[in-house]
Design an enzyme around this catalytic site. Sequence first.
Site, PDB file in Angstrom:
ATOM      1  N   VAL A 348       0.245   7.875  17.812  1.00  0.00           N
ATOM      2  CA  VAL A 348       0.293   6.413  17.699  1.00  0.00           C
ATOM      3  C   VAL A 348      -0.832   5.910  16.804  1.00  0.00           C
ATOM      4  O   VAL A 348      -0.650   4.996  15.996  1.00  0.00           O
ATOM      5  CB  VAL A 348       0.207   5.773  19.099  1.00  0.00           C
ATOM      6  CG1 VAL A 348       0.012   4.268  18.994  1.00  0.00           C
ATOM      7  CG2 VAL A 348       1.463   6.084  19.901  1.00  0.00           C
ATOM      8  N   ALA A 349      -1.999   6.535  16.936  1.00  0.00           N
ATOM      9  CA  ALA A 349      -3.155   6.100  16.151  1.00  0.00           C
ATOM     10  C   ALA A 349      -2.976   6.392  14.669  1.00  0.00           C
ATOM     11  O   ALA A 349      -3.454   5.639  13.814  1.00  0.00           O
ATOM     12  CB  ALA A 349      -4.421   6.794  16.667  1.00  0.00           C
ATOM     13  N   GLU A 353       2.783   1.620  11.944  1.00  0.00           N
ATOM     14  CA  GLU A 353       4.189   1.358  12.240  1.00  0.00           C
ATOM     15  C   GLU A 353       4.862   0.424  11.229  1.00  0.00           C
ATOM     16  O   GLU A 353       6.015   0.600  10.872  1.00  0.00           O
ATOM     17  CB  GLU A 353       4.349   0.738  13.645  1.00  0.00           C
ATOM     18  CG  GLU A 353       4.029   1.685  14.795  1.00  0.00           C
ATOM     19  CD  GLU A 353       2.564   1.626  15.215  1.00  0.00           C
ATOM     20  OE1 GLU A 353       1.738   1.245  14.373  1.00  0.00           O
ATOM     21  OE2 GLU A 353       2.266   1.973  16.362  1.00  0.00           O
ATOM     22  N   ASP A 395      12.553  -7.185 -29.995  1.00  0.00           N
ATOM     23  CA  ASP A 395      13.244  -7.800 -31.119  1.00  0.00           C
ATOM     24  C   ASP A 395      12.385  -8.965 -31.611  1.00  0.00           C
ATOM     25  O   ASP A 395      11.529  -9.462 -30.877  1.00  0.00           O
ATOM     26  CB  ASP A 395      14.617  -8.288 -30.648  1.00  0.00           C
ATOM     27  CG  ASP A 395      15.500  -8.723 -31.808  1.00  0.00           C
ATOM     28  OD1 ASP A 395      15.155  -8.389 -32.953  1.00  0.00           O
ATOM     29  OD2 ASP A 395      16.511  -9.397 -31.563  1.00  0.00           O
ATOM     30  N   ASP A 727      19.708  -7.786 -26.794  1.00  0.00           N
ATOM     31  CA  ASP A 727      20.624  -8.878 -26.476  1.00  0.00           C
ATOM     32  C   ASP A 727      22.073  -8.516 -26.775  1.00  0.00           C
ATOM     33  O   ASP A 727      22.959  -8.810 -26.006  1.00  0.00           O
ATOM     34  CB  ASP A 727      20.220 -10.167 -27.207  1.00  0.00           C
ATOM     35  CG  ASP A 727      20.007  -9.953 -28.692  1.00  0.00           C
ATOM     36  OD1 ASP A 727      20.367  -8.872 -29.209  1.00  0.00           O
ATOM     37  OD2 ASP A 727      19.476 -10.864 -29.358  1.00  0.00           O
ATOM     38  N   ASP A 731      22.866  -2.984 -28.249  1.00  0.00           N
ATOM     39  CA  ASP A 731      21.509  -2.709 -27.756  1.00  0.00           C
ATOM     40  C   ASP A 731      21.542  -2.020 -26.400  1.00  0.00           C
ATOM     41  O   ASP A 731      20.527  -1.488 -25.940  1.00  0.00           O
ATOM     42  CB  ASP A 731      20.713  -4.019 -27.610  1.00  0.00           C
ATOM     43  CG  ASP A 731      20.393  -4.655 -28.951  1.00  0.00           C
ATOM     44  OD1 ASP A 731      20.350  -3.908 -29.948  1.00  0.00           O
ATOM     45  OD2 ASP A 731      20.199  -5.877 -29.009  1.00  0.00           O
ATOM     46  N   ASN A 793      -6.078   3.429  10.392  1.00  0.00           N
ATOM     47  CA  ASN A 793      -5.417   4.380  11.288  1.00  0.00           C
ATOM     48  C   ASN A 793      -6.141   5.718  11.362  1.00  0.00           C
ATOM     49  O   ASN A 793      -6.180   6.352  12.416  1.00  0.00           O
ATOM     50  CB  ASN A 793      -3.964   4.576  10.859  1.00  0.00           C
ATOM     51  CG  ASN A 793      -3.098   3.392  11.241  1.00  0.00           C
ATOM     52  OD1 ASN A 793      -3.070   2.396  10.539  1.00  0.00           O
ATOM     53  ND2 ASN A 793      -2.409   3.474  12.357  1.00  0.00           N
ATOM     54  N   GLU A 796      -8.785   5.296  13.832  1.00  0.00           N
ATOM     55  CA  GLU A 796      -8.296   5.445  15.210  1.00  0.00           C
ATOM     56  C   GLU A 796      -8.145   6.917  15.578  1.00  0.00           C
ATOM     57  O   GLU A 796      -8.486   7.337  16.696  1.00  0.00           O
ATOM     58  CB  GLU A 796      -6.946   4.724  15.350  1.00  0.00           C
ATOM     59  CG  GLU A 796      -7.033   3.206  15.197  1.00  0.00           C
ATOM     60  CD  GLU A 796      -5.657   2.564  15.126  1.00  0.00           C
ATOM     61  OE1 GLU A 796      -4.728   3.123  15.724  1.00  0.00           O
ATOM     62  OE2 GLU A 796      -5.514   1.521  14.466  1.00  0.00           O
ATOM     63  N   ASN A 833      -2.734  -1.568  16.457  1.00  0.00           N
ATOM     64  CA  ASN A 833      -1.820  -1.443  15.321  1.00  0.00           C
ATOM     65  C   ASN A 833      -0.969  -2.694  15.150  1.00  0.00           C
ATOM     66  O   ASN A 833      -0.724  -3.153  14.033  1.00  0.00           O
ATOM     67  CB  ASN A 833      -0.921  -0.216  15.487  1.00  0.00           C
ATOM     68  CG  ASN A 833      -1.685   1.086  15.216  1.00  0.00           C
ATOM     69  OD1 ASN A 833      -2.830   1.058  14.784  1.00  0.00           O
ATOM     70  ND2 ASN A 833      -1.048   2.213  15.483  1.00  0.00           N
ATOM     71  N   THR A 836      -3.502  -5.497  13.825  1.00  0.00           N
ATOM     72  CA  THR A 836      -4.157  -5.346  12.522  1.00  0.00           C
ATOM     73  C   THR A 836      -3.244  -4.786  11.446  1.00  0.00           C
ATOM     74  O   THR A 836      -3.563  -4.900  10.264  1.00  0.00           O
ATOM     75  CB  THR A 836      -5.396  -4.437  12.649  1.00  0.00           C
ATOM     76  OG1 THR A 836      -4.970  -3.151  13.120  1.00  0.00           O
ATOM     77  CG2 THR A 836      -6.392  -5.013  13.628  1.00  0.00           C
ATOM     78  N   ASP A 837      -2.117  -4.155  11.830  1.00  0.00           N
ATOM     79  CA  ASP A 837      -1.245  -3.584  10.801  1.00  0.00           C
ATOM     80  C   ASP A 837      -0.302  -4.616  10.206  1.00  0.00           C
ATOM     81  O   ASP A 837       0.160  -4.462   9.087  1.00  0.00           O
ATOM     82  CB  ASP A 837      -0.398  -2.437  11.378  1.00  0.00           C
ATOM     83  CG  ASP A 837      -1.209  -1.158  11.525  1.00  0.00           C
ATOM     84  OD1 ASP A 837      -2.424  -1.217  11.270  1.00  0.00           O
ATOM     85  OD2 ASP A 837      -0.630  -0.128  11.895  1.00  0.00           O
TER      86      ASP A 837
END
Length: 1012
Positions: A348-349, A353, A395, A727, A731, A793, A796, A833, A836-837
Site C-alpha cells: 500500500v505504501a 493509487e 509551408d 494542407d 501533403d 511513496n 512510506e 495516500n 496526498t496523492d
Amino acid sequence: MVDRQNDQSANAATATEEVALNTAQSVQSVQDQAVESEEVRAQEALLGDTDPSLTSAEDVAKALNVDPSRGLSDEEAKRRLAKFGPNELASAPPVPKWKKFLAQFQDPLVYLLLAATVISVIAWFIEKANAVPGAEGGEALPFDALVIVLILIVNAVLGYMQEAKAEAAVEALAQMTAPQTSVLRDGKVQRINTTDVVPGDIIVLAEGDSVSADGRLVNAASLRIAEASLTGESVPVGKKPDTLAEAKALGDRANMIFNGTSVTQGTGRAIVTGTGMNTQVGKIADMLSATEDEKTPLQKEMDYVSKILGIAVCIIAVVVLVALAVLEGFNDIHDVIDSLLLAVSLAVAAVPEGLAAILTVVLALGVQRMAAHNAIVKKLHSVETLGSASVICSDKTGTLTRNEMTVERVVTPSGEVQITGTGYAPEGRMVMTGGIDPQSEQAKTVADEVVATLLAGTLANDGELRQDANGRWETVGDPTEVSLIVAARKVKADHKAQRYTRVGEIPFTSERKRMSIIAKDDTDSGKLTVFAKGAPDVLLSYCSRIRVGGQVRKLTEGDRQTILSTVERLSSEAYRTLGEACRPLETSSLADVPGVAVNAAGQVADIADQAETLETDLIWNGMVGIIDPPRTEVRDSVAEAHRAGIRTVMITGDHPLTAARIASDLGIIAKDGKALTGDQLDELKSEAEFDKATADVSVYARVAPEHKLKIVESLQRQGNIVAMTGDGVNDAPAVKSADIGVAMGITGTEVTKQSAKMILADDNFSTIVAAVREGRVIFDNIRKFLRYLLSSNVGEVFTVFLGVVLAGFLGIRQPETVGVTVPLLATQLLWINLLTDAAPALAMGVDPQTEDVMGRKPRKITDRVIDASMWGDIIYIGIIMAIVTLIGMDMHLAGGLFTDRSVEAIGHEAQMTEARTMGFTILVFAQLFNALASRSHLQSAFVGLFSNKWLWGAIGLSVVLQLVVIYVPFLNSAFGTTPLGPLAWVECIGLAAIVLIASELRKLVLRAMAKK
C-alpha cells in the site's frame, strides 16, 4: 505522366485511410448483412426500388425531392436529420456509468487491498474468539477492514470523477476536430459537420475532400476518387455522371461516390443517396473492429515503474518476513496475520493509487489549454512528442505569412502596373509604373494587356468572392485564386469574364503546377478558348506565342529570357508570381480540335486526360506579382524556437528567390542564404547525399509532395523529431509520416486533417511554437507530480521497512515482546495516500511554468521520463522522510534514542498510539512540504512560491482533513490516532520541514555543480 500522378494520388489517399479493407471480394458477400434499423429502412424507402447508378441524376433528384441547383432548405435538412438520424456508423453502446464505477476496482492494487480487508476481518474474528470472557479491550468492529473498504470506495469515486473529466475533455477535442462537408443548401455552398449530412443533400466535392456519404454524381470535372478503403483498387477511379447501362460491381460504378473514400483530383457535385449505416461502408461495418490503442511511451514507463516498485516491495517484504521467521519465529496465528498485514502495508505504501487517473487528467487539461490557444491536439499522448520536437517543417503561405494574398504588380509584354488596395475588398485601381504617361497610347496598350492577363486569371479559377448581408467580403477557396478575382474586379476585367461559360477543366495539381479551363464565348457563337495560369517558368514552356500591343506573334528566346528575368526580379522582392496564358480554339466543339480523343459515340473523353493536347501552343499574356506579407509575430517565434534548440525549415512551391527572401526576413536563414529546389533534390542520388543536404539547408522551393516526404524521412534518419505542416491532399503522406503531423484548420483539406496529430485553428506558425512550449510545460508538470508521488511513496516504504527492522532499537517493540509491530497501520498509510496523492498531485499537474522550458534543447524521445537524476531525488527525499518520521515516533516511545521521559508514565499501547499519530502526521506534513520542493529539480521552492493557487488549496484541504482524523473521536478509533498537544505539533511541523530544507540544500549543491 498521368499514370505517375495517379500512383502518387493513390499513395496519398492510402496513407490517410484509417479503414484498411484490402479486398473487394469480401465486400459483396457482406452487403447482404446490412444492419437493419428504422433509419436505414426509411432511407431505402425514400428511393424505393431505384438503383441510383442505373437512374439519371434528374430522376434521383426527383425521388429525393431536391433541386440540384439549390439543394435542400435548412428546415428540410433539419427535418430529415430528425427522421434519418445522424450520418455516422453505429458504434458500440456507451458503457453504463455503474460499469465505469465498478471498473475502478479492476486493479491489482485493489485486489491486494481487498485481500488485506479479508485478513483484517479474519484477525478481528480470531481476536474476538480468543478474548477472555468479560475482559475489556479489543475492537467492537473490524475498523481496519471498514476503513480500507471506505477508502477504496472514496478512491473509486475520485477515479471515476477524474476519468469522466478526461473523457469530457477528449469529447470536446473530438467536437473541435469533427470532419466537415461542403453542401449546397438554399442555393449557397456551406460547411457543415459531416454527421449532419442527410439524404437529398447536394455534396460539393473538391480535391482533398473526404467523401462523407454515398451519392449519385450530378456533375464532375476531372474528378478522381481513391476508393482503396472500400474496393481495394489502388489507383484513383475516374468519375463521370453518365447513367450506367447495366448493374456493375461496386468498383465500376463510375457515377457513384461512396462514404469513406477521398477526392484526389477535380471537382464535382452529388446527390446524397445514403448516410450512416445505409452506406456501402455501413453495410460492411460489422467487419470493422475498433483497434486497441497502443500504449504510449509514457504509459509504458508508468507500467515499468509500477512493476519495479512492486518487485522491490515484494523483495523487501520477503526479506523482512524471512528474517523475522528465522530470528524470532511465528509463535501463533497472530504473528502470521501481523506479518501478512506488514506485507500489505508495504505494498500500500509503495504504489500511488491515483497515478493513472491523475496522469490522464493532467494530459486532458493541458490539451484543453492548448486548444484554447488554437492548437487542437487530437490525441492526449501526442503531447509527449510535442515537447521533443527538434525540427519544424512549415509551408510558407498562410503559416509563415498572413495568407492575405493581394495582387500588387501586373507585368505584360508592353509594361508594368501597380494595383492599389489591400485585402479582399475589390477597391483599387491600376497605376502605371516606369514613367509611362497615363494618358499615352502606350498606357492604353498596357491597360488592355493587364485586362487580358487578369481575365485569364479570373477564369482559370475555382475561388469565389461574395459579399454578405452586412457588406463584409467573404472568400471561398484558395486565397491566391481569390486575389486574382479581386484584382480583375479592380480593373473591370470581370465584366468581360461574364461573356464566358466554363465547359471543362484541367485542374491544378502540385505536380503540374498549372491549371487550365475551357470556356465558350457566349457572344461569339460559343467559340472555345483555353485559359491557363501557373508557375511562370512552367507555363512559359507551354507557350509558343506572345500577345504584344493587341497583336499575337511568335515567342522568341529573347522574350523568354526577359520574362524569366522579370520573374527573378519580382521573386527577389518577395512577390509570388503567376503566369497567365490563353489559346483560342477557333471552334465551338472540342471534338473538332486536332488531337483531342473521342470515343466511339463521338464524345470527348475526360478532358483531364487531354492536357498535352489542349495545353500547347499557348499565348503568353503576362504575369502577376502577389504579395503575402510575413506574419509579424513569426520572426519572434522562429527566434524562440531556435533558442529552444528547434530548427525551422521552410518548404514551399514558390520561386526559390521568393522563398529565400521571406526566410531571411523571418530569421530562418541568413541574408545570403540559399534555397534548394525540387529539381536539385532529384539530382541527389544516394541517401547519404540527401541527408547531408537536409542537414545543412533550411529552405526548399518548387518542391513536389514526394520531396516533402523524402525531406521528413531524411530528417528522421538523422535522429530528429519532426513536426510537418500540410494542407493539400498530397501533403497527407508527409504529414502522416512526421512525428507530429500538423494540419491547417482553415485551408487544410479533410484528408490532411485526418492524417494529422494536431490541427492549427488559425494556420499560424507561432501557434506551433506555442504548442511546443505548452507541451514542454505539460511534460515538466508530469515529471513534477511523478517526482512528488514516487518520493512520497518511497518515503512510506522506507518508514515501514526501517520501522520494522529497527523496531527494538526505536522503542516500537518492547524487549519482552515477539512478533511484528508495524510503525504505521495500513489504514493510516491508505489515508496518507488518499490525502496526498490526489489533490496536491493533480494541482502540480496544472502548475504554471517554473523554469525556462524554451531555454533548453529538446528532450530525446528515447530519454526516460524518470531518469537517473530523478531517481536520485526520489530516493534521497524518501530516506529523509522516513528518518524524520521515525525520529518523531521515537521521541514518544520509551526505550528509544530521543525519548521524552514523560511518556514512561503511560503504558506501551498508549505510547504506540501517540507515536503512530506523530509519525502519521509528520509523514502527511512531510509530503506536503515535498509538494513544494518537487516543483523543480534545480530551482528553489521559494521562487514563485505562491504562483500555484491550486496547490495551496490542495495543501490547505489536506491539513484540514488530517486535523479531522486526529480530533474527531470516532475517527480516532478507525485510524488508531489520538489528539496531539501544542508541543507535539511544533515537533511535527519542525521535523516535516526538514524535508524541504534537505531538498533546498541538495538543489544548492546541484546548481553549484551545474555552474562549474
